[in-house]
Design a protein around this motif. Structure first.
Motif, mmCIF file in Angstrom:
data_model
loop_
_atom_site.group_PDB
_atom_site.id
_atom_site.type_symbol
_atom_site.label_atom_id
_atom_site.label_comp_id
_atom_site.label_asym_id
_atom_site.label_seq_id
_atom_site.Cartn_x
_atom_site.Cartn_y
_atom_site.Cartn_z
ATOM 1 N N ILE A 140 0.823 -1.204 0.000
ATOM 2 C CA ILE A 140 0.000 0.000 0.000
ATOM 3 C C ILE A 140 0.862 1.262 0.000
ATOM 4 O O ILE A 140 0.446 2.319 -0.462
ATOM 5 C CB ILE A 140 -0.954 -0.008 1.229
ATOM 6 N N SER B 166 3.097 2.422 -4.311
ATOM 7 C CA SER B 166 2.441 3.657 -4.731
ATOM 8 C C SER B 166 3.317 4.416 -5.725
ATOM 9 O O SER B 166 4.534 4.222 -5.792
ATOM 10 C CB SER B 166 2.145 4.535 -3.516
ATOM 11 N N TRP C 40 4.178 7.618 -5.841
ATOM 12 C CA TRP C 40 5.170 8.519 -5.244
ATOM 13 C C TRP C 40 6.359 7.751 -4.683
ATOM 14 O O TRP C 40 7.507 8.226 -4.755
ATOM 15 C CB TRP C 40 4.529 9.375 -4.158
#
Length: 459
Positions: A400, A404, A406
């Motif tokens: 999670i 991602s 970023w």
């Protein structure tokens, strides 16, 4: 008044207490699993594991002794008071109610009881087990001055007797030869480095920083008052406990490697240990393992809760020790009921982040007499370590976070750092930061600033 000298018996009891505080959940299951992963390469993997699992914790205790500090805050204060407070809270949370302390309950439950329960029975059983477990922890940790009696004289010897039974069967009738076992791919060419990283999971290096307050308090209660004598007593006691721990680690890793003769590499060391105990002694072996795991994790839980409450009460004295103790036991109980898998999944990224910062802080503390505890050396070393440590933490985080957009963009920086594939990308930057700090310090001295002025910036 002249300091009272400690007897050999005092050193043995303090060393036993330290061993009980250090040796807990991860210390029991990770070496077994490491042995299975390393197979015939178990020895170089064990050496790497011993560095982070035993040598660094000893150096943490020595760092506290050399600097005559009372724990994490005092060690980190040369960087800045704000950083010292944040770092202390971060380590206290990691070793306290967020990760390490809840794991002391979920690990023995997982390896001793969960495998005999159905999916529907497990939650209520874990609730009852962890409630009793942390109730006992709270009761023993209420009076920190008595911790040496509760751990060193009562619980710890019981654990050693039970562990000796398992070892006895392993030596009398070994399952196989460790030298002839298969090695997983990761340990074929980097067994030492992988063993080094596996040692992070014990959390003993950062635990050594947290235990400093409890150690100093107990030694003072036994007689020595002079800081130099307390430092010597701390180092001697630490050497006793770490030596015993190293011997046990080597045996556990060896047993894990020999178990491959009968078992495949398990998902975790808890399953492997349960299989080994059942192999030698059947159901009675599993019962002994359950009792042993509970005892060793209980001693660590008491030590962690005591040190957590002492550290935060010292820093934030308006909140009593009793309230901090009740807080950590209650929160640990609640988080423990999330389950072992969730705790491990979220603790790994935290460990990959804080361990490099803890290792460099220990090294700086030990070397501090050489550069007169100059603040600039502390700051530059920490700054250069901070970014790769943060990247390691993100890389190790659950999907999670790590998957991602970023995070992927940020982790591109990691590809430019040496040893990034081994999780050791912080080493070269830390060394460079130390060198840069020394160069700046030399320049400051050359420009006429007194060493006294440079050091005083830390206060």
């Amino acid at each position: 008044m002249k300091d009272k000298k400690l007897t050999k018996g005092n050193y043995i009891f303090i060393g036993s207490m330290l061993f009980g505080m250090f040796f807990g959940a991860g210390n029991l299951i990770f070496p077994i699993h490491l042995g299975q992963l390393a197979g015939s390469n178990w020895l170089p993997a064990a050496i790497g594991f011993l560095i982070t699992g035993t040598l660094l914790p000893l150096l943490a205790i020595i760092a506290i002794s050399i600097t005559k500090s009372n724990g994490i805050y005092d060690l980190a204060k040369p960087i800045s008071k704000k950083y010292a407070t944040i770092f202390m809270i971060l380590l206290c949370a990691t070793l306290g109610p967020l990760f390490a302390t809840p794991r002391t309950a979920t690990t023995p439950f997982q390896i001793g009881f969960a495998q005999h329960l159905s999916a529907s029975q497990t939650p209520i059983a874990l609730f009852i087990y962890s409630l009793i477990f942390f109730g006992i922890t709270w009761a023993f940790a209420r009076k920190p001055g008595e911790i040496i009696n509760s751990i060193g004289k009562l619980l710890n010897p019981a654990f050693l007797i039970l562990l000796a039974i398992i070892f006895g069967f392993s030596f009398m009738s070994p399952m196989g030869k460790a030298s002839g076992q298969a090695t997983t791919s990761a340990y074929q060419h980097a067994s030492f480095l992988n063993g080094f990283l596996q040692g992070y999971n014990t959390m003993d290096c950062i635990a050594g920083l947290l235990f400093g307050i409890a150690i100093v308090t107990i030694i003072r209660n036994l007689g020595p008052k002079d800081p130099a004598n307390i430092a010597k007593a701390t180092a001697k006691s630490g050497l006793i406990s770490i030596t015993l721990e190293a011997i046990i680690y080597l045996i556990l890793i060896w047993i894990g490697a020999t178990s491959l003769e009968y078992f495949k590499v398990s998902a975790d060391g808890g399953i492997a240990f349960s299989q080994i105990a059942n192999h030698f002694m059947g159901i009675p072996g599993e019962i002994i393992l359950a009792i042993m795991a509970t005892l060793t994790c209980l001693t660590t839980s008491i030590g962690l809760s005591t040190s957590f409450a002492e550290a935060l009460h010292t820093r934030f004295p308006k909140i009593s020790y009793a309230k901090w103790n009740a807080f950590t036991c209650l929160l640990s109980f609640l988080i423990a009921n999330l389950g072992l898998d969730q705790i491990i999944a979220w603790s790994l990224p935290m460990l990959m982040f804080v361990y490099p910062l803890a290792i460099t802080l220990i090294a700086l503390s030990i070397l501090s007499p050489l550069f007169k505890k100059a603040r600039i050396v502390y700051i530059m070393t920490t700054l250069f370590t901070l970014i790769p440590a943060l990247l390691d933490g993100i890389t190790s985080a659950p999907a999670i976070i790590s998957a991602s957009a970023w995070a992927k963009a940020l982790l591109k920086i990691d590809s430019y750092l040496p040893f990034a594939s081994y999780g050791m990308d912080w080493v070269i930057p830390a060394i460079l930061g130390f060198i840069v700090g020394l160069i700046i310090l030399g320049f400051q001295l050359a420009m006429g600033r007194s060493n006294k002025t440079i050091v005083s910036q830390t206060n």
